[in-house]
Design an enzyme around this catalytic site. Structure first.
Site, PDB file in Angstrom:
ATOM      1  N   HIS A 298      25.031 -13.420  36.856  1.00 10.76           N
ATOM      2  CA  HIS A 298      26.151 -13.133  37.750  1.00 10.76           C
ATOM      3  C   HIS A 298      25.979 -14.027  38.976  1.00 10.76           C
ATOM      4  CE1 HIS A 298      28.741 -11.103  40.596  1.00 10.76           C
ATOM      5  NE2 HIS A 298      29.068 -10.165  39.740  1.00 10.76           N
ATOM      6  N   HIS A 341      20.869  -5.630  45.768  1.00 11.63           N
ATOM      7  CA  HIS A 341      20.865  -6.723  46.736  1.00 11.63           C
ATOM      8  C   HIS A 341      20.408  -6.233  48.104  1.00 11.63           C
ATOM      9  CE1 HIS A 341      23.385 -10.080  48.880  1.00 11.63           C
ATOM     10  NE2 HIS A 341      22.168 -10.506  48.581  1.00 11.63           N
ATOM     11  N   GLU A 347      27.745  -6.756  55.403  1.00 12.73           N
ATOM     12  CA  GLU A 347      28.899  -6.678  54.513  1.00 12.73           C
ATOM     13  C   GLU A 347      29.727  -5.421  54.788  1.00 12.73           C
ATOM     14  OE1 GLU A 347      27.352  -6.683  50.566  1.00 12.73           O
ATOM     15  OE2 GLU A 347      26.113  -8.469  50.845  1.00 12.73           O
ATOM     16  N   TYR A 356      36.126  -0.255  42.172  1.00 12.02           N
ATOM     17  CA  TYR A 356      35.189  -1.375  42.308  1.00 12.02           C
ATOM     18  C   TYR A 356      34.156  -1.266  41.199  1.00 12.02           C
ATOM     19  CZ  TYR A 356      31.604  -4.361  44.442  1.00 12.02           C
ATOM     20  OH  TYR A 356      30.664  -5.343  44.680  1.00 12.02           O
ATOM     21  N   HIS A 377      21.468  -2.180  48.634  1.00 14.10           N
ATOM     22  CA  HIS A 377      22.708  -1.663  48.063  1.00 14.10           C
ATOM     23  C   HIS A 377      22.873  -2.226  46.662  1.00 14.10           C
ATOM     24  CE1 HIS A 377      23.709  -5.429  50.178  1.00 14.10           C
ATOM     25  NE2 HIS A 377      24.625  -5.617  49.244  1.00 14.10           N
TER      26      HIS A 377
END
Length: 444
Positions: A298, A341, A347, A356, A377
């Site tokens: 990804h 991450h 963010e 989402y 997160h």
């Protein structure tokens, strides 16, 4: 002649990003061969609106010349707007904002107001960084409104407004002409441009990133090539349209986070012609050309970058506006949702439509989340289990979604309102507590 905000715009749009536009609502209203003639056509006044320093390099210089019925200086003196102040534009150590927790934060949607509330009255600051006075950083606002602005005009001297509608269309009248914006589209109103918002659908809700720093621009594409992501031709700027209307009106200004009001005896939407490259624009997020992996892994979310505000450090933006639109996932032997991450950047996320793909529940349209610098997160427990067992030999389409992110190089500090509101989800952290231990040193 009036700019009728009760019906969709008819004047049309000019295509391109930061182009050198020229448009007139009356033939010959633009002076020929000069900017400031001794006598402008039709008895108009010539006025320059500068969005950058006079001496900014030509490729970065933004300004427009407006030919209007009255100059912008024609109004009564400003006085402070009384009542509760829900806007914040100072986020330094001395600012009146609470300590920023390292916790992951998430909010339910802002409730619709009960009392009649227009776009300006419905604004509230959730978070931000930097300083409007120092012209760096940003403020992140939400809006919830249920009535059109009536004989009232607004501008921000603090920054350009990136507006992301989530519910309800916005008919935006500006000095430059009309912008009609719906959910899945964005609008950018430059610093200083006067505008008014009508709500043809009644209730309206959305997000705003107020950029105090360098103007938003399209990112360089690097090895992607000459096409892709947000293509310049899809950005639309209004054609000139004006109204010659007199009456008892109100002009509201935002300066250093405070609202000020002044009486004005005419509509400021009296620009009959204009030319330049500093103007409002809109963009349809559904036209974004999404880039992704067709082999494995990804890629970093920078592949979803729509607009950026650059900092003084090459390669490090002050603000990135990123979207997560419908897209095909084809990577094999890959955990396809966004990975776990921790980020040196901060963010702030919102959701325009659908769901989402990293959160099975809890993050709903109109809601928001904040993951600050180095706060862990990623996908919740249910998403992780499903994605870890999915068949990656077949492509999968992530559909019925439109999420976005305001990412900044510096800490995003939530306001007192954001930390005290009933919309703050006290149990957000629970979405990761069900993540199971799979480690087995005896089995690779």
């Amino acid at each position: 002649m009036t700019l009728d905000l009760s019906t969709p715009a008819t004047a049309g749009y000019l295509s391109g990003f930061a182009n050198e536009f020229a448009t007139e609502a009356l033939p010959g209203a633009l002076p020929h061969g000069r900017n400031s003639p001794q006598r402008a056509p039709y008895g108009l006044y010539a006025e320059q609106l500068s969005g950058t320093a006079f001496t900014a390099p030509r490729g970065h210089n933004r300004r427009s010349w407006l030919y209007r019925i009255r100059p912008a200086a024609v109004h009564r003196p400003f006085e402070p707007v009384t009542g509760p102040q829900r806007l914040v534009s100072e986020f330094g150590d001395s600012a009146d904002v609470p300590p920023t927790p390292p916790n992951q934060l998430r909010w339910d949607p802002l409730p619709m107001p009960v009392e009649p509330t227009d776009f300006v009255e419905g604004l509230v600051t959730m978070a931000g960084n930097g300083s409007a006075a120092a012209m760096n950083g940003c403020a992140i606002h939400l809006y919830a409104a249920n009535r059109s602005m009536q004989d009232r005009f607004f501008y921000s001297a603090d920054g350009e407004l990136l507006i992301v509608p989530q519910q309800g269309r916005l008919f935006i009248a500006t000095e430059f002409g009309r912008l009609d914006v719906e959910p899945f589209e964005i609008a950018v109103i430059p610093r200083g441009v006067r505008f008014s918002v009508a709500l043809p659908d009644g209730d309206a809700r959305g997000y705003i990133c107020e950029n105090f720093g360098a103007l938003l621009r399209l990112p360089d594409l690097g090895p992607i090539g000459s096409n892709g992501l947000a293509n310049p031709r899809d950005f639309l700027t209004p054609q000139a349209a004006y109204e010659d209307r007199e009456g008892a009106f109100e002009l509201v200004a935002k300066l250093n986070g405070r609202l000020w009001r002044a009486d004005i005896g005419h509509s400021p939407f009296d620009v009959v012609a204009w030319h330049g490259n500093y103007a409002p624009y809109k963009y349809d997020l559904r036209l974004f050309n999404t880039i992704g992996s067709i082999s494995f892994d990804h890629p970093d979310p920078s592949i979803f970058l729509v607009l950026q505000s650059q900092s003084d450090t090459p390669g490090v933006d002050a603000i990135d506006f990123v979207i997560f639109p419908p897209r095909w996932l084809a990577a094999e032997d890959t955990f396809r949702p966004p990975w776990f991450h921790r980020n040196v950047a901060s963010e702030f996320m919102g959701l325009v439509h659908g769901a989402y793909d990293a959160k099975a529940e809890g993050f709903v349209p109109g809601g928001a989340s904040l993951h600050n610098c180095m706060s862990g997160h990623g996908p919740d427990a249910d998403t992780f289990e499903k994605a870890s067992a999915s068949d990656t030999t077949k492509p999968h389409k992530v559909d019925a979604t439109m999420a976005f992110m305001f990412e900044t190089r510096t800490l995003i500090r939530p306001t007192r309102y954001a930390l005290d509101t009933a919309q703050l989800q006290a149990d957000y952290f629970e979405c990761w507590q069900g993540i199971r231990k799979h480690f087995n040193p005896e089995q690779q």
